[in-house]
Design a protein around this motif. Structure first.
Motif, PDB file in Angstrom:
ATOM      1  N   ARG A  27      41.408  35.264  21.622  1.00 21.61           N
ATOM      2  CA  ARG A  27      40.791  36.421  21.791  1.00 21.61           C
ATOM      3  C   ARG A  27      39.630  36.798  23.253  1.00 21.61           C
ATOM      4  N   VAL A  28      39.115  35.709  22.897  1.00 16.31           N
ATOM      5  CA  VAL A  28      38.089  35.356  23.421  1.00 16.31           C
ATOM      6  C   VAL A  28      39.037  34.219  25.071  1.00 16.31           C
ATOM      7  N   ASP A  29      38.596  34.644  26.077  1.00 18.88           N
ATOM      8  CA  ASP A  29      38.538  33.914  27.077  1.00 18.88           C
ATOM      9  C   ASP A  29      38.075  33.215  28.024  1.00 18.88           C
ATOM     10  N   ILE A  30      38.492  32.483  28.822  1.00 20.03           N
ATOM     11  CA  ILE A  30      37.656  31.587  29.331  1.00 20.03           C
ATOM     12  C   ILE A  30      36.721  32.657  30.014  1.00 20.03           C
ATOM     13  N   ASP A  31      35.655  32.313  30.335  1.00 17.05           N
ATOM     14  CA  ASP A  31      34.269  33.688  30.984  1.00 17.05           C
ATOM     15  C   ASP A  31      33.157  32.617  31.822  1.00 17.05           C
ATOM     16  N   PHE A  32      32.868  32.546  33.075  1.00 10.02           N
ATOM     17  CA  PHE A  32      31.400  32.190  33.116  1.00 10.02           C
ATOM     18  C   PHE A  32      31.028  32.762  34.417  1.00 10.02           C
ATOM     19  N   SER A  33      29.395  32.690  34.570  1.00  5.33           N
ATOM     20  CA  SER A  33      29.056  34.164  35.182  1.00  5.33           C
ATOM     21  C   SER A  33      28.760  33.288  36.858  1.00  5.33           C
ATOM     22  N   TYR A  34      28.894  34.082  37.427  1.00  2.00           N
ATOM     23  CA  TYR A  34      28.661  33.424  39.220  1.00  2.00           C
ATOM     24  C   TYR A  34      28.173  35.076  39.589  1.00  2.00           C
ATOM     25  N   GLU A  35      26.864  34.652  40.437  1.00  2.00           N
ATOM     26  CA  GLU A  35      26.686  35.167  40.827  1.00  2.00           C
ATOM     27  C   GLU A  35      26.019  37.272  40.199  1.00  2.00           C
ATOM     28  N   GLY A  36      25.791  36.938  39.048  1.00  2.00           N
ATOM     29  CA  GLY A  36      25.400  37.875  38.369  1.00  2.00           C
ATOM     30  C   GLY A  36      26.400  38.652  37.102  1.00  2.00           C
ATOM     31  N   MET A  37      28.066  38.016  37.758  1.00  2.00           N
ATOM     32  CA  MET A  37      29.436  38.701  37.341  1.00  2.00           C
ATOM     33  C   MET A  37      29.495  37.807  36.463  1.00  2.00           C
ATOM     34  N   MET A  38      30.236  38.328  35.876  1.00  2.00           N
ATOM     35  CA  MET A  38      31.129  37.377  34.420  1.00  2.00           C
ATOM     36  C   MET A  38      32.628  37.430  35.225  1.00  2.00           C
ATOM     37  N   ILE A  39      33.476  36.642  35.161  1.00  3.62           N
ATOM     38  CA  ILE A  39      34.460  36.094  35.520  1.00  3.62           C
ATOM     39  C   ILE A  39      35.302  35.324  34.501  1.00  3.62           C
ATOM     40  N   ASP A  94      51.912  22.590  18.257  1.00  6.48           N
ATOM     41  CA  ASP A  94      52.948  21.855  17.647  1.00  6.48           C
ATOM     42  C   ASP A  94      52.255  21.252  16.538  1.00  6.48           C
ATOM     43  N   GLU A  95      52.206  21.389  15.300  1.00  6.47           N
ATOM     44  CA  GLU A  95      52.251  20.536  13.640  1.00  6.47           C
ATOM     45  C   GLU A  95      53.064  19.515  13.554  1.00  6.47           C
ATOM     46  N   LEU A  96      54.014  19.929  14.262  1.00  5.08           N
ATOM     47  CA  LEU A  96      55.239  18.748  13.997  1.00  5.08           C
ATOM     48  C   LEU A  96      54.742  17.404  15.168  1.00  5.08           C
ATOM     49  N   ASN A  97      54.338  17.746  16.385  1.00  6.47           N
ATOM     50  CA  ASN A  97      54.452  16.597  17.385  1.00  6.47           C
ATOM     51  C   ASN A  97      53.349  16.576  16.786  1.00  6.47           C
ATOM     52  N   TYR A  98      52.007  16.668  17.120  1.00  7.45           N
ATOM     53  CA  TYR A  98      50.630  16.568  16.077  1.00  7.45           C
ATOM     54  C   TYR A  98      50.346  16.800  18.389  1.00  7.45           C
ATOM     55  N   SER A  99      50.494  18.369  18.793  1.00 10.55           N
ATOM     56  CA  SER A  99      50.055  18.204  20.020  1.00 10.55           C
ATOM     57  C   SER A  99      49.672  19.915  20.003  1.00 10.55           C
ATOM     58  N   GLN A 100      48.969  19.902  21.201  1.00  9.73           N
ATOM     59  CA  GLN A 100      48.842  21.367  20.962  1.00  9.73           C
ATOM     60  C   GLN A 100      48.343  21.432  22.380  1.00  9.73           C
ATOM     61  N   TYR A 101      48.441  22.958  23.286  1.00 10.33           N
ATOM     62  CA  TYR A 101      48.844  23.188  24.348  1.00 10.33           C
ATOM     63  C   TYR A 101      47.951  24.477  24.553  1.00 10.33           C
ATOM     64  N   TYR A 102      47.407  24.162  26.192  1.00 13.62           N
ATOM     65  CA  TYR A 102      47.114  25.165  26.113  1.00 13.62           C
ATOM     66  C   TYR A 102      46.948  25.916  27.886  1.00 13.62           C
ATOM     67  N   LEU A 103      47.711  27.268  27.705  1.00 19.45           N
ATOM     68  CA  LEU A 103      48.395  27.902  29.508  1.00 19.45           C
ATOM     69  C   LEU A 103      46.615  28.617  29.826  1.00 19.45           C
ATOM     70  N   PHE A 104      47.051  28.816  31.361  1.00 14.52           N
ATOM     71  CA  PHE A 104      45.549  29.706  31.307  1.00 14.52           C
ATOM     72  C   PHE A 104      45.533  29.366  33.156  1.00 14.52           C
ATOM     73  N   ALA A 105      45.597  30.563  33.411  1.00 16.50           N
ATOM     74  CA  ALA A 105      45.524  30.650  35.113  1.00 16.50           C
ATOM     75  C   ALA A 105      44.090  30.364  35.862  1.00 16.50           C
ATOM     76  N   ASN A 106      44.531  29.787  36.582  1.00 20.39           N
ATOM     77  CA  ASN A 106      43.164  29.490  37.754  1.00 20.39           C
ATOM     78  C   ASN A 106      42.349  30.376  38.503  1.00 20.39           C
ATOM     79  N   LYS A 107      43.170  31.348  39.053  1.00 20.53           N
ATOM     80  CA  LYS A 107      42.683  32.168  39.528  1.00 20.53           C
ATOM     81  C   LYS A 107      42.541  33.982  38.782  1.00 20.53           C
ATOM     82  N   CYS A 108      41.702  34.251  39.172  1.00 27.98           N
ATOM     83  CA  CYS A 108      40.491  35.090  39.395  1.00 27.98           C
ATOM     84  C   CYS A 108      40.493  36.145  40.052  1.00 27.98           C
ATOM     85  N   ARG A 109      40.976  37.504  40.719  1.00 27.80           N
ATOM     86  CA  ARG A 109      40.798  38.623  41.954  1.00 27.80           C
ATOM     87  C   ARG A 109      39.418  39.260  41.567  1.00 27.80           C
ATOM     88  N   ILE A 110      37.995  39.420  41.809  1.00 24.19           N
ATOM     89  CA  ILE A 110      37.573  40.278  41.209  1.00 24.19           C
ATOM     90  C   ILE A 110      37.453  41.271  42.569  1.00 24.19           C
TER      91      ILE A 110
END
Length: 161
Positions: free
Chosen positions: A46-58, A67-83
């Motif tokens: 529901r909430v993205d990864i956000d940073f404040s940079y020079e007054g802008m929210m990125i 994965d509860e069977l294998n006791y693992s947690q996965y995160y897929l996230f973008a590395n690039k944000c174009r503003i």
């Protein structure tokens, strides 16, 4: 008077694996493809990864899967944000708007990487070679490979909780 000094040593950090993914597809499409072919269930947070940079929210989109069977947690996230940045210039008219687009990166030392897959696992249940091979078999993925986490300078950007 007795002084006690606590030596914390290095920060206690949970071990994780980071897989770099190169693809021109949108984040939701990459998550969908991985769900479709790797039998995962990534859902957008529901909430993205956000940073404040020079007054802008990125913001960077993030998807997670537990994965509860294998006791693992996965995160897929973008590395690039174009503003798109707009600037006003006086050119004889009332207003003249000139826009420029600027890329911001979650991990700036990997500017060519489009997405990352971060894996927390308590055990060695996740076969990285098999996982990377399956991701590379997707025709929309240009390449995927494991990144050495020791070389990452901006590790604090990888703390999501």
């Amino acid at each position: 008077m007795i002084h006690h000094k606590l030596d914390m040593g290095e920060e206690s950090e949970e071990p994780y694996t980071l897989i770099a993914i190169h693809s021109s597809e949108e984040a939701y499409k990459v998550a969908y493809l991985i769900n479709q072919y790797l039998n995962t269930r990534f859902k957008r947070r529901r909430v993205d990864i956000d940073f404040s940079y020079e007054g802008m929210m990125i913001t960077f989109p993030i998807f997670d899967f537990v994965d509860e069977l294998n006791y693992s947690q996965y995160y897929l996230f973008a590395n690039k944000c174009r503003i798109a940045e707009a600037s006003l210039q006086s050119s004889g008219g009332l207003f003249s708007e000139i826009g420029s687009e600027k890329d911001h990166f979650l991990l700036p030392e990997f500017k060519k990487v489009d997405y990352f897959l971060k894996i927390y696992s308590d055990f060695e249940n996740v076969s990285l070679q098999s996982l990377v091979s399956q991701i590379n078999n997707l025709k929309q993925i240009v390449s995927a490979y494991v990144v050495e986490t020791d070389n990452i300078k901006s590790k604090n950007n990888l703390i999501f909780d």
